[in-house]
Design a protein around this motif. Structure first.
Motif, mmCIF file in Angstrom:
data_model
loop_
_atom_site.group_PDB
_atom_site.id
_atom_site.type_symbol
_atom_site.label_atom_id
_atom_site.label_comp_id
_atom_site.label_asym_id
_atom_site.label_seq_id
_atom_site.Cartn_x
_atom_site.Cartn_y
_atom_site.Cartn_z
ATOM 1 N N GLN A 177 0.807 -1.213 0.000
ATOM 2 C CA GLN A 177 0.000 0.000 0.000
ATOM 3 C C GLN A 177 0.846 1.271 0.000
ATOM 4 N N ALA A 178 2.172 1.155 0.229
ATOM 5 C CA ALA A 178 3.044 2.324 0.162
ATOM 6 C C ALA A 178 3.350 2.713 -1.271
ATOM 7 N N ARG A 179 3.073 1.830 -2.195
ATOM 8 C CA ARG A 179 3.361 2.093 -3.615
ATOM 9 C C ARG A 179 2.060 2.242 -4.384
ATOM 10 N N GLU B 144 -8.736 -9.388 -11.127
ATOM 11 C CA GLU B 144 -9.366 -10.310 -10.186
ATOM 12 C C GLU B 144 -8.881 -10.106 -8.754
ATOM 13 N N ALA B 145 -7.772 -9.376 -8.563
ATOM 14 C CA ALA B 145 -7.255 -9.107 -7.212
ATOM 15 C C ALA B 145 -7.746 -7.776 -6.658
ATOM 16 N N LEU B 146 -8.559 -7.047 -7.429
ATOM 17 C CA LEU B 146 -9.057 -5.755 -6.963
ATOM 18 C C LEU B 146 -10.033 -5.962 -5.814
ATOM 19 N N SER B 147 -9.845 -5.205 -4.755
ATOM 20 C CA SER B 147 -10.719 -5.270 -3.582
ATOM 21 C C SER B 147 -10.799 -3.884 -2.974
ATOM 22 N N ASP B 148 -11.628 -3.750 -1.949
ATOM 23 C CA ASP B 148 -11.721 -2.460 -1.268
ATOM 24 C C ASP B 148 -10.376 -2.076 -0.662
ATOM 25 N N ALA B 149 -9.604 -3.074 -0.279
ATOM 26 C CA ALA B 149 -8.315 -2.804 0.354
ATOM 27 C C ALA B 149 -7.256 -2.347 -0.640
ATOM 28 N N THR B 150 -7.391 -2.764 -1.903
ATOM 29 C CA THR B 150 -6.368 -2.435 -2.904
ATOM 30 C C THR B 150 -6.772 -1.287 -3.826
ATOM 31 N N ALA B 151 -8.077 -0.953 -3.866
ATOM 32 C CA ALA B 151 -8.575 0.013 -4.846
ATOM 33 C C ALA B 151 -7.952 1.394 -4.696
ATOM 34 N N GLY B 152 -7.687 1.801 -3.479
ATOM 35 C CA GLY B 152 -7.163 3.138 -3.261
ATOM 36 C C GLY B 152 -5.767 3.357 -3.802
ATOM 37 N N ALA B 153 -5.023 2.270 -4.008
ATOM 38 C CA ALA B 153 -3.655 2.385 -4.523
ATOM 39 C C ALA B 153 -3.607 2.576 -6.032
ATOM 40 N N VAL B 154 -4.716 2.305 -6.716
ATOM 41 C CA VAL B 154 -4.712 2.300 -8.179
ATOM 42 C C VAL B 154 -4.698 3.727 -8.720
ATOM 43 N N SER C 212 6.355 -2.197 -13.751
ATOM 44 C CA SER C 212 6.604 -2.863 -12.477
ATOM 45 C C SER C 212 7.776 -2.261 -11.714
ATOM 46 N N ALA C 213 8.615 -1.477 -12.398
ATOM 47 C CA ALA C 213 9.740 -0.833 -11.724
ATOM 48 C C ALA C 213 9.269 0.262 -10.771
ATOM 49 N N ARG C 214 8.092 0.833 -11.055
ATOM 50 C CA ARG C 214 7.602 1.948 -10.234
ATOM 51 C C ARG C 214 6.274 1.678 -9.548
ATOM 52 N N PHE C 215 5.534 0.687 -10.065
ATOM 53 C CA PHE C 215 4.189 0.464 -9.550
ATOM 54 C C PHE C 215 3.973 -1.015 -9.251
ATOM 55 N N ASP C 216 3.079 -1.274 -8.320
ATOM 56 C CA ASP C 216 2.580 -2.634 -8.170
ATOM 57 C C ASP C 216 1.600 -2.894 -9.302
ATOM 58 N N PRO D 156 -10.848 5.604 -6.384
ATOM 59 C CA PRO D 156 -10.929 7.049 -6.077
ATOM 60 C C PRO D 156 -9.713 7.853 -6.529
ATOM 61 N N ASN D 157 -8.587 7.201 -6.754
ATOM 62 C CA ASN D 157 -7.366 7.918 -7.122
ATOM 63 C C ASN D 157 -6.934 7.646 -8.561
ATOM 64 N N LEU D 158 -7.852 7.146 -9.359
ATOM 65 C CA LEU D 158 -7.542 6.838 -10.760
ATOM 66 C C LEU D 158 -7.296 8.123 -11.550
ATOM 67 N N LYS D 159 -6.204 8.144 -12.315
ATOM 68 C CA LYS D 159 -5.849 9.311 -13.121
ATOM 69 C C LYS D 159 -5.925 9.050 -14.628
ATOM 70 N N ILE D 160 -5.642 7.817 -15.055
ATOM 71 C CA ILE D 160 -5.518 7.542 -16.483
ATOM 72 C C ILE D 160 -5.900 6.101 -16.806
#
Length: 318
Positions: free
Chosen positions: A4-6, A34-44, A25-29, A64-68
């Protein structure tokens, strides 16, 4: 699960792993859909998609933080770009880098269809040449080609038709000021006046079944249809009926409405050339497309301008 830090990039399916996924993958997870969840959505922060699954308002509302949304391909009918614009989300695609490849394939498919190249190949392989010559077939000579859609790829196709000495006319939403060819405001009128129709328009609701039974009938029994756009642009049931009845001479198809599922009725037709959506399928071009996806995502997430925003994403912003 992403750290979640990335920040994360959501993948709707494999997207040119050796180019897109390796670089991102060098900069982002990298988060599979299929792995999207409420816990992971904010990092996207971004979505990388190639038409495997729809990027609609419901999906974007979870992020909520989707840019592109970086679309791998020119056609982006599986992305709700209007909804993205309402949310301030940029949508990009990959124009220009695949123009020449798709145009090459279009002329190859046209030649394969009109000169019956796959059928002649089978004739030799089956040993039938030993029993007699292959029958005389149709020709490009004396034909006029109508191009449905005069965008970047349509213009590249037109240049190649010039080299073949084949007259060309076109129909699109509006007349192109830089195209010195006869323009038809009506697709049906153009179909009546040509004997080859090349389809190269975007997919989506606005073009669904644009080539219908009436257009196919207007092409007539000497007519040839080439579709390198989207399968949904052509009424497949009407096309099958026309090919089976002989009210259309032949068709060359690189796309289908429910691909990779192709109606089995096509398989028994000797007047259809069928390809598995390979218009841009070369190592060179797919790598260039993947790099453009990466460059767009990195630019936007670094606060820079997108390189190739789609029409629904007005740029620069007011």
């Amino acid at each position: 699960m992403p750290d979640q830090a990335r920040p994360a990039v959501l993948l709707t399916g494999p997207v040119m792993e050796e180019v897109v996924e390796r670089q991102l993958s060098a900069r982002f997870d990298l988060l599979p859909l299929e792995a999207l969840s409420d816990a992971t959505a904010g990092a996207v922060r971004a979505i990388a998609t190639r038409g495997k699954g729809r990027v609609d308002e419901a999906l974007m509302a979870r992020l909520p933080n989707l840019k592109i949304v970086g679309n791998f391909g020119v056609g982006y009918d599986t992305v709700d770009a209007v909804a993205a614009a309402r949310r301030g989300v940029i949508v990009t695609n990959t124009p220009d880098v695949l123009n020449e490849e798709v145009a090459d394939l279009t002329l190859g498919l046209l030649l394969a269809t009109v000169r019956q190249i796959p059928q002649a190949d089978r004739f030799v392989r089956d040993g039938r040449w030993l029993k007699g010559a292959y029958p005389l077939g149709p020709t490009l000579r004396g034909r006029t080609v109508g191009i449905l859609g005069m965008g970047r790829i349509g213009k590249a196709i037109a240049r190649r038709l010039d080299a073949f000495g084949v007259p060309m006319v076109y129909h699109s939403r509006r007349q192109q000021p830089d195209v010195d060819r006869p323009y038809y405001a009506s697709l049906l009128d153009m179909a009546r006046d040509v004997s080859v129709l090349v389809v190269i328009v975007p997919g989506g609701a606005a073009t669904r079944h644009l080539v219908d039974a009436a257009v196919l009938a207007a092409l007539g029994p000497d007519g040839i249809l080439i579709n390198v756009a989207r399968g949904t642009v052509v009424d497949e049931a009407a096309l099958l009926a026309a090919l089976q009845s002989g009210t259309l001479l032949a068709a060359g198809l690189d796309v289908f409405a429910q691909e990779p599922h192709v109606p089995e009725a096509f398989f028994g037709l000797d007047n259809a050339v069928l390809l598995p959506h390979v218009g841009s399928s070369t190592h060179h071009t797919r790598a260039a497309m993947g790099q453009l996806v990466v460059d767009n995502i990195l630019a936007v997430l670094d606060g820079k301008d997108p390189l190739t925003p789609v029409a629904e994403t007005p740029w620069p912003k007011a």
